[in-house]
Scaffold this active site. Structure first.
Site, mmCIF file in Angstrom:
data_model
loop_
_atom_site.group_PDB
_atom_site.id
_atom_site.type_symbol
_atom_site.label_atom_id
_atom_site.label_comp_id
_atom_site.label_asym_id
_atom_site.label_seq_id
_atom_site.Cartn_x
_atom_site.Cartn_y
_atom_site.Cartn_z
ATOM 1 N N ASN A 211 11.494 -18.383 -63.418
ATOM 2 C CA ASN A 211 11.764 -19.389 -62.383
ATOM 3 C C ASN A 211 11.022 -20.670 -62.734
ATOM 4 O O ASN A 211 10.332 -20.739 -63.752
ATOM 5 C CB ASN A 211 11.359 -18.848 -61.008
ATOM 6 C CG ASN A 211 9.898 -18.458 -60.991
ATOM 7 O OD1 ASN A 211 9.022 -19.287 -61.186
ATOM 8 N ND2 ASN A 211 9.639 -17.158 -60.802
ATOM 9 N N ASP A 280 11.515 -11.317 -58.383
ATOM 10 C CA ASP A 280 11.796 -10.173 -57.507
ATOM 11 C C ASP A 280 12.459 -9.027 -58.269
ATOM 12 O O ASP A 280 12.350 -7.876 -57.869
ATOM 13 C CB ASP A 280 12.708 -10.610 -56.350
ATOM 14 C CG ASP A 280 11.947 -11.471 -55.345
ATOM 15 O OD1 ASP A 280 10.752 -11.204 -55.153
ATOM 16 O OD2 ASP A 280 12.545 -12.414 -54.789
ATOM 17 N N LYS A 290 18.981 -8.673 -80.231
ATOM 18 C CA LYS A 290 19.532 -9.826 -79.511
ATOM 19 C C LYS A 290 20.994 -9.543 -79.131
ATOM 20 O O LYS A 290 21.762 -9.050 -79.963
ATOM 21 C CB LYS A 290 19.456 -11.061 -80.404
ATOM 22 C CG LYS A 290 19.768 -12.323 -79.659
ATOM 23 C CD LYS A 290 19.461 -13.541 -80.512
ATOM 24 C CE LYS A 290 20.075 -14.754 -79.848
ATOM 25 N NZ LYS A 290 20.793 -15.593 -80.756
ATOM 26 N N PHE A 326 2.157 -17.155 -50.218
ATOM 27 C CA PHE A 326 2.945 -18.372 -50.309
ATOM 28 C C PHE A 326 4.403 -18.017 -50.063
ATOM 29 O O PHE A 326 4.815 -16.883 -50.311
ATOM 30 C CB PHE A 326 2.794 -19.011 -51.699
ATOM 31 C CG PHE A 326 1.701 -20.045 -51.744
ATOM 32 C CD1 PHE A 326 0.382 -19.654 -51.680
ATOM 33 C CD2 PHE A 326 2.002 -21.394 -51.824
ATOM 34 C CE1 PHE A 326 -0.639 -20.603 -51.707
ATOM 35 C CE2 PHE A 326 0.999 -22.352 -51.852
ATOM 36 C CZ PHE A 326 -0.322 -21.958 -51.792
ATOM 37 N N LYS A 340 7.489 -13.847 -42.642
ATOM 38 C CA LYS A 340 6.791 -13.273 -43.811
ATOM 39 C C LYS A 340 5.337 -12.940 -43.494
ATOM 40 O O LYS A 340 4.792 -11.955 -43.994
ATOM 41 C CB LYS A 340 6.869 -14.228 -45.005
ATOM 42 C CG LYS A 340 8.150 -14.014 -45.798
ATOM 43 C CD LYS A 340 8.279 -14.878 -47.018
ATOM 44 C CE LYS A 340 9.733 -14.858 -47.476
ATOM 45 N NZ LYS A 340 10.081 -15.930 -48.378
HETATM 46 N N1 CTP Z 1 5.437 -11.971 -54.064
HETATM 47 C C1 CTP Z 1 4.819 -10.891 -54.674
HETATM 48 N N2 CTP Z 1 5.585 -9.989 -55.371
HETATM 49 C C2 CTP Z 1 6.900 -10.153 -55.479
HETATM 50 C C3 CTP Z 1 7.542 -11.247 -54.858
HETATM 51 C C4 CTP Z 1 6.770 -12.156 -54.165
HETATM 52 O O1 CTP Z 1 3.605 -10.745 -54.586
HETATM 53 N N3 CTP Z 1 7.608 -9.264 -56.168
HETATM 54 C C5 CTP Z 1 4.612 -12.909 -53.286
HETATM 55 C C6 CTP Z 1 4.487 -14.289 -53.854
HETATM 56 O O2 CTP Z 1 3.353 -14.404 -54.707
HETATM 57 C C7 CTP Z 1 4.314 -15.134 -52.593
HETATM 58 C C8 CTP Z 1 5.077 -14.386 -51.545
HETATM 59 O O3 CTP Z 1 5.256 -13.073 -52.059
HETATM 60 O O4 CTP Z 1 2.965 -15.190 -52.172
HETATM 61 C C9 CTP Z 1 6.410 -14.960 -51.110
HETATM 62 O O5 CTP Z 1 7.367 -14.992 -52.100
HETATM 63 P P1 CTP Z 1 8.867 -15.569 -51.763
HETATM 64 O O6 CTP Z 1 9.593 -15.632 -53.052
HETATM 65 O O7 CTP Z 1 8.805 -16.768 -50.935
HETATM 66 O O8 CTP Z 1 9.451 -14.509 -50.804
HETATM 67 P P2 CTP Z 1 10.002 -13.102 -51.038
HETATM 68 O O9 CTP Z 1 9.014 -12.195 -50.422
HETATM 69 O O10 CTP Z 1 10.324 -12.883 -52.467
HETATM 70 O O11 CTP Z 1 11.293 -13.102 -50.133
HETATM 71 P P3 CTP Z 1 12.659 -13.892 -50.299
HETATM 72 O O12 CTP Z 1 12.868 -14.097 -51.765
HETATM 73 O O13 CTP Z 1 13.594 -12.969 -49.661
HETATM 74 O O14 CTP Z 1 12.503 -15.151 -49.541
#
Ligand code: CTP
Length: 404
Positions: A211, A280, A290, A326, A340
């Site tokens: 990302n 995620d 490859k 965050f 959250k």
């Molecule tokens: N986070 C984490 N582990 C993951 C995904 C996210 O620890 N696998 C943590 C990030 O470091 C951040 C928080 O979760 O502090 C929020 O991440 P965000 O991407 O905003 O939300 P998600 O929980 O992934 O939910 P969504 O994508 O559905 O908004």
């Protein structure tokens, strides 16, 4: 401009090393940040750089003679030693280090330091053999025992042509140690774990899913915590950034590696800030070869990564550890943040609007909304460096640190 040095009084003792010229840039940077800078030069230092250079940059008279009546008139060495916010000896030669270790007071600089009632920082700079000589090693140990803060030199090619430890570090590193000595240590005693940056999930040897996170916000949070007196560990995904000085950095690549690193380190932390943009999902299969483009479409199967923050929310001892998350959102900032905060069992969440040009990924500024269990505060749009300090201000001012 936000400046932590504004109004601070820094005394810099310059001694006889070729690295003295670098300190001219430091004085200039401090003066620009509206610090009051007094420079004391040894006789040897004046063979490398003229006092006029430092006087022009600081806008103040340079101190170089213990017995000059007019210098004593502006401020005595005892006054400098008592009224400055800190004394910084840079570059510190082997000779000056030896004189300080043995309590000699044979010139204005050593006399001032012997009389110091404020933090003293020493930046050794010399040839690698001189630095590694047992006499210098012993003398530096003595300085540390006196309570002086010795800033380790950098390694690299030196003016003498040799390579190794002994180079004067750059100001952006040294300044962090100076700030830690002169700012309020309102995070002293805290052990802080910060995660930052993206993770990368390999697809084949050439490609990965990731990302747009640059890591800037998390690095700023870690650096600010160090300046405010905390012990800081930073677990970072791949970024182009140098770890903040004084911070222990654990580099990782994938979400699973970040998970392992967090689980191995969270217990000793009193505060955990999860600023990382963790992927995620990861590719179910990581191809050893490859993947060739021999078809017009491609299916990629993904599997969920552990939600590290959510797991921390269930295993953290909330009475002992402050858990900060965050969230990157593109709409309904406050409602999504509240959701959250509750779902992941957090103490505080910082929500970013990723659609705004002024905040979010890769830019140097941010505008976050802080939501804790009792309040929502919208921080101003400002630099990520300033935002980091505002986040810590929120935590300290609202007594969110555990044990408060
Ligand atoms: N986070 C984490 N582990 C993951 C995904 C996210 O620890 N696998 C943590 C990030 O470091 C951040 C928080 O979760 O502090 C929020 O991440 P965000 O991407 O905003 O939300 P998600 O929980 O992934 O939910 P969504 O994508 O559905 O908004």
């Amino acid at each position: 401009m936000f400046s932590s040095f504004a109004g601070k009084h820094i005394v810099i003792g310059v001694t006889g090393s070729i690295a003295a010229f670098k300190v001219a840039g430091w004085v200039s940077a401090l003066a620009k940040e509206e610090a009051l800078v007094d420079v004391i030069m040894t006789a040897a230092a004046q063979k490398f750089v003229a006092p006029l250079t430092f006087a022009s940059l600081s806008g103040r008279r340079v101190f170089d003679d213990m017995f000059a009546a007019e210098q004593e008139g502006t401020m005595s060495h005892i006054g400098l030693a008592r009224e400055a916010d800190c004394l910084l000896v840079a570059p510190a030669t082997a000779q000056t280090i030896a004189r300080l270790a043995h309590g000699l007071a044979d010139d204005l600089l050593t006399t001032t330091i012997l009389a110091a009632q404020v933090p003293v920082l020493v930046c050794p700079a010399m040839n690698v053999k001189m630095y590694e000589h047992p006499a210098t090693v012993k003398n530096l140990k003595i300085l540390k025992e006196y309570g002086y803060h010795v800033i380790e030199p950098d390694s690299g090619l030196m003016a003498c042509g040799e390579e190794g430890l002994g180079r004067l570090p750059e100001w952006d590193q040294v300044s962090q140690f100076v700030l830690r000595e002169i700012l309020d240590k309102d995070l002293a005693g805290q052990s802080i774990l910060v995660t930052a940056g993206p993770t990368r999930e390999a697809y084949d040897p050439a490609r990965y899913l990731s990302n747009r996170s640059s890591g800037k916000m998390g690095y700023a949070i870690a650096g600010a915590a160090f300046r405010r007196g905390a012990e800081v560990t930073l677990i970072s995904g791949p970024t182009a950034l140098e770890p903040p000085p004084g911070v222990t950095c654990i580099p990782v690549t994938t979400a699973l590696q970040m998970y392992e690193a967090v689980m191995g380190n969270y217990q000793k932390a009193s505060v955990i800030v999860k600023a990382a943009a963790v992927a995620d999902f990861r590719c179910t299969e990581q191809h050893r070869e490859k993947i060739k483009k021999d078809s017009s479409s491609l299916m990629m199967e993904l599997e969920a990564n552990p939600d590290i923050l959510k797991e921390l929310g269930t295993i953290c001892e909330h009475e002992r550890q402050l858990l900060v998350g965050f969230a990157a959102e593109s709409s309904n900032i406050e409602q999504e943040g509240q959701k959250k905060l509750k779902n992941k069992n957090l103490d505080l969440i910082a929500v970013n609007d990723i659609l705004s040009d002024a905040s979010g990924f890769a830019v140097d500024t941010n505008q976050i909304t802080l939501i804790d269990r009792n309040r929502t505060v919208i921080l101003p749009h400002t630099s990520k460096l300033r935002t980091a300090d505002l986040l810590w201000n929120h935590i300290v001012d609202h007594k969110l640190l555990k044990g408060n």
